[in-house]
Motif scaffolding. Structure first.
Motif, PDB file in Angstrom:
ATOM      1  N   ASN A 161      16.466   0.153   7.228  1.00 42.97           N
ATOM      2  CA  ASN A 161      14.956   0.165   7.276  1.00 42.97           C
ATOM      3  C   ASN A 161      14.444  -1.101   6.673  1.00 42.97           C
ATOM      4  O   ASN A 161      13.330  -1.730   7.169  1.00 42.97           O
ATOM      5  CB  ASN A 161      14.399   1.240   6.218  1.00 42.97           C
TER       6      ASN A 161
ATOM      7  N   PHE B 143       9.380  -0.650  -1.632  1.00 44.20           N
ATOM      8  CA  PHE B 143       9.577   0.708  -1.757  1.00 44.20           C
ATOM      9  C   PHE B 143      11.306   1.200  -1.334  1.00 44.20           C
ATOM     10  O   PHE B 143      11.598   2.155  -2.018  1.00 44.20           O
ATOM     11  CB  PHE B 143       8.621   1.795  -0.987  1.00 44.20           C
ATOM     12  N   THR B 144      11.735   0.489  -0.382  1.00 40.07           N
ATOM     13  CA  THR B 144      13.123   0.787  -0.014  1.00 40.07           C
ATOM     14  C   THR B 144      13.952   0.596  -1.113  1.00 40.07           C
ATOM     15  O   THR B 144      15.128   0.916  -1.208  1.00 40.07           O
ATOM     16  CB  THR B 144      13.312   0.142   1.254  1.00 40.07           C
TER      17      THR B 144
ATOM     18  N   ALA C  29       3.085   2.889   2.462  1.00 38.68           N
ATOM     19  CA  ALA C  29       2.763   1.547   2.789  1.00 38.68           C
ATOM     20  C   ALA C  29       1.542   1.425   3.448  1.00 38.68           C
ATOM     21  O   ALA C  29       0.661   0.658   3.213  1.00 38.68           O
ATOM     22  CB  ALA C  29       4.059   0.740   3.414  1.00 38.68           C
TER      23      ALA C  29
ATOM     24  N   SER D  48       5.464  -3.948   1.461  1.00 40.89           N
ATOM     25  CA  SER D  48       5.477  -2.816   0.719  1.00 40.89           C
ATOM     26  C   SER D  48       6.515  -1.659   1.060  1.00 40.89           C
ATOM     27  O   SER D  48       7.099  -1.211   0.106  1.00 40.89           O
ATOM     28  CB  SER D  48       4.228  -1.878   1.234  1.00 40.89           C
ATOM     29  N   ALA D  49       6.956  -1.667   2.396  1.00 42.11           N
ATOM     30  CA  ALA D  49       8.071  -0.733   2.701  1.00 42.11           C
ATOM     31  C   ALA D  49       9.416  -1.352   2.335  1.00 42.11           C
ATOM     32  O   ALA D  49      10.206  -0.720   1.851  1.00 42.11           O
ATOM     33  CB  ALA D  49       8.253  -0.894   4.300  1.00 42.11           C
TER      34      ALA D  49
ATOM     35  N   ALA E  16      14.086   2.796  -3.517  1.00 40.64           N
ATOM     36  CA  ALA E  16      14.904   3.942  -3.117  1.00 40.64           C
ATOM     37  C   ALA E  16      16.481   3.755  -3.060  1.00 40.64           C
ATOM     38  O   ALA E  16      17.277   4.689  -3.522  1.00 40.64           O
ATOM     39  CB  ALA E  16      14.576   4.435  -1.764  1.00 40.64           C
TER      40      ALA E  16
ATOM     41  N   THR F 136      12.848  10.295   3.468  1.00 41.96           N
ATOM     42  CA  THR F 136      12.474   9.230   2.557  1.00 41.96           C
ATOM     43  C   THR F 136      11.787   8.125   3.113  1.00 41.96           C
ATOM     44  O   THR F 136      10.837   7.310   2.622  1.00 41.96           O
ATOM     45  CB  THR F 136      13.495   8.993   1.540  1.00 41.96           C
ATOM     46  N   ILE F 137      12.450   7.584   4.260  1.00 42.99           N
ATOM     47  CA  ILE F 137      12.045   6.451   4.955  1.00 42.99           C
ATOM     48  C   ILE F 137      10.837   6.535   5.516  1.00 42.99           C
ATOM     49  O   ILE F 137       9.834   5.751   5.391  1.00 42.99           O
ATOM     50  CB  ILE F 137      13.094   5.634   5.859  1.00 42.99           C
TER      51      ILE F 137
ATOM     52  N   ILE G 219       8.278   6.357   2.835  1.00 38.47           N
ATOM     53  CA  ILE G 219       7.826   5.123   2.472  1.00 38.47           C
ATOM     54  C   ILE G 219       6.920   4.158   3.315  1.00 38.47           C
ATOM     55  O   ILE G 219       6.023   3.837   3.029  1.00 38.47           O
ATOM     56  CB  ILE G 219       9.131   4.445   2.575  1.00 38.47           C
ATOM     57  N   TRP G 220       7.000   4.662   4.764  1.00 34.36           N
ATOM     58  CA  TRP G 220       6.002   3.830   5.555  1.00 34.36           C
ATOM     59  C   TRP G 220       4.822   4.539   5.505  1.00 34.36           C
ATOM     60  O   TRP G 220       3.734   3.757   5.803  1.00 34.36           O
ATOM     61  CB  TRP G 220       6.812   3.916   6.974  1.00 34.36           C
TER      62      TRP G 220
ATOM     63  N   PHE H 298      18.962   2.834   4.408  1.00 36.38           N
ATOM     64  CA  PHE H 298      17.907   1.993   3.668  1.00 36.38           C
ATOM     65  C   PHE H 298      18.135   0.606   3.928  1.00 36.38           C
ATOM     66  O   PHE H 298      17.120   0.012   4.084  1.00 36.38           O
ATOM     67  CB  PHE H 298      18.034   2.378   2.132  1.00 36.38           C
TER      68      PHE H 298
END
Length: 432
Positions: free
Chosen positions: A84, A132-133, A169, A128-129, A136, A161-162, A165-166, A81
């Protein structure tokens, strides 16, 4: 988006040969603005400030990616994470920092329509990513510390999950990418230092109705700032409460007590690092969000709007971009594994990797006694070296590693060479 300079704006060229009243009225309605928004000293200050954070962002986040990808023991769920986050920060540095700096120095939008859409989309998706990361990471830490007996998140699930997330986003920023466009401002021209005039272009969200933009801004603020922030606050508060009430080790003896204390301190350091990342993100982006809401809901006058656009927005953008540059500094301060990985990356070109087996490390050297090989017990950590994600994630299990000169060497890495210290390959035994 510079075209050929038109004639000097002295007013005479606006009238044709018969001097019609219609064109005279048009001349009165024209607006001329300075091509550069700031004086030379102020512009130089902006360039230096943005240049510093750009270099920090590129170097620091590249080191984070290098450290996590190069060292197998760093590929934990939490570090994936963090990787990311580094990728999203690199995207901000590459696609958003240069264009935003130029846009803040020059009146209007100096690039084409594709750059307008790309800059807005990448910046929005990266923010956004990132948030959200961070959510997470908070959820993963919450599951590991507050509910330690539940099934751990594996590396495969973390990568999935990553990807989600994108995708989220991109989905939430699609309306912005569709509506962003470059248009020419009618009856508005730019004047440079040589008294040449240029047409004025703007990059903006062309919504069918003005109210739709206000609603979209409120939705973005709620979903990628306010709600994630509240969720992280709740989860980190539960984590802090759990760590404060954590019971002592179940086994008796001084060794067990010391081991339990070290494990608790490790978890506290990791949580401190993650809380600092989330807190710094919140404070860095708060001014920009406040300005965006002020523009849509504040009903500012023209002078107020000019001050906000020319002075407040450049600083707010710089502060938000500084967050992308500061994360690697936070990792290096709180996490020794990242700190050693950064040092190794700087020494990679000067110190070529040493090859050979462990026999070379423990063999007798001229004029010295044979080094003794000592084994120490190693327990999994939750901050870099080991992983809490379980056996399926490929993380090392508790075991025994050789101790030489007070440092633990990894079994699957080459030893230190005589002239260079490959820092990520060894860890102080007293810090495990």
């Amino acid at each position: 988006m510079d075209g050929e300079p038109s004639q000097p704006p002295n007013g005479s060229w606006l009238l044709n040969q018969n001097g019609s009243n219609a064109e005279a009225t048009l001349a009165v309605n024209l607006t001329f603005s300075s091509y550069y928004q700031h004086s030379s000293p102020v512009a130089a200050m902006f360039i230096v400030a943005y240049g510093v954070i750009f270099l920090l962002c590129m170097v620091g986040n590249t080191l984070v990616c290098f450290t996590v990808l190069r060292n197998r023991h760093m590929r934990t769920v939490t570090n994936m994470f963090i990787l990311n986050l580094a990728v999203s920060d690199l995207l901000v540095g590459i696609f958003c920092m240069p264009t935003t700096l130029v846009d803040n120095l020059i009146t209007g939008w100096p690039f084409d329509n594709a750059t307008c859409k790309m800059s807005g989309l990448v910046q929005g998706m990266s923010v956004s990513a990132s948030v959200f990361t961070l959510v997470a990471i908070a959820v993963e830490r919450f599951r590991c510390i507050v509910h330690p007996f539940r099934e751990k998140l594996t590396l495969r699930k973390a990568l999935l999950t990553i990807a989600v997330i994108w995708a989220l986003a991109l989905l939430i920023l699609c309306p912005s990418a569709v509506t962003l466009t470059v248009t020419r401002e009618e009856h508005h021209f730019l004047v440079d230092a040589r008294n040449r005039s240029y047409p004025l272009y703007s990059c903006w969200e062309a919504w069918p109705e003005q109210g739709m933009r206000k609603v979209y801004t409120a939705v973005l603020f709620t979903h990628i700032y306010l709600a994630p922030l509240a969720l992280m606050v709740v989860m980190y508060a539960r984590i802090a409460r759990k760590l404060c009430k954590a019971a002592g080790p179940a086994r008796d003896g001084d060794e067990a007590v010391a081991e339990g204390g070290r494990a608790a301190r490790r978890k506290v350091r990791v949580v401190h690092m993650l809380v600092m990342v989330a807190l710094f993100f919140t404070l860095s982006w708060l001014p920009l969000w406040a300005l965006l809401l002020l523009i849509d809901y504040g009903q500012l006058s023209e002078p107020q709007l000019h001050l906000v656009t020319v002075y407040a927005f450049p600083f707010a953008h710089w502060l938000a971009f500084f967050n992308s540059s500061a994360n690697p500094i936070i990792y290096g301060y709180f996490n020794e594994n990242f700190r050693r990985g950064f040092q190794a990356a700087f020494r990679a070109q000067l110190c070529p990797p040493q090859w050979g087996g462990h026999k070379q490390a423990y063999s007798e050297r001229p004029g010295r006694l044979l080094r003794r090989r000592v084994l120490v017990d190693v327990q999994p950590s939750d901050s870099g070296l080991p992983s809490e994600s379980g056996p399926s994630s490929g993380a090392p299990r508790p075991g025994r590693l050789p101790l030489r000169n007070g440092r633990v060497a990894h079994k699957d890495e080459p030893p230190e060479g005589p002239g260079c210290s490959h820092l990520p390959l060894t860890i102080p035994a007293w810090n495990i």
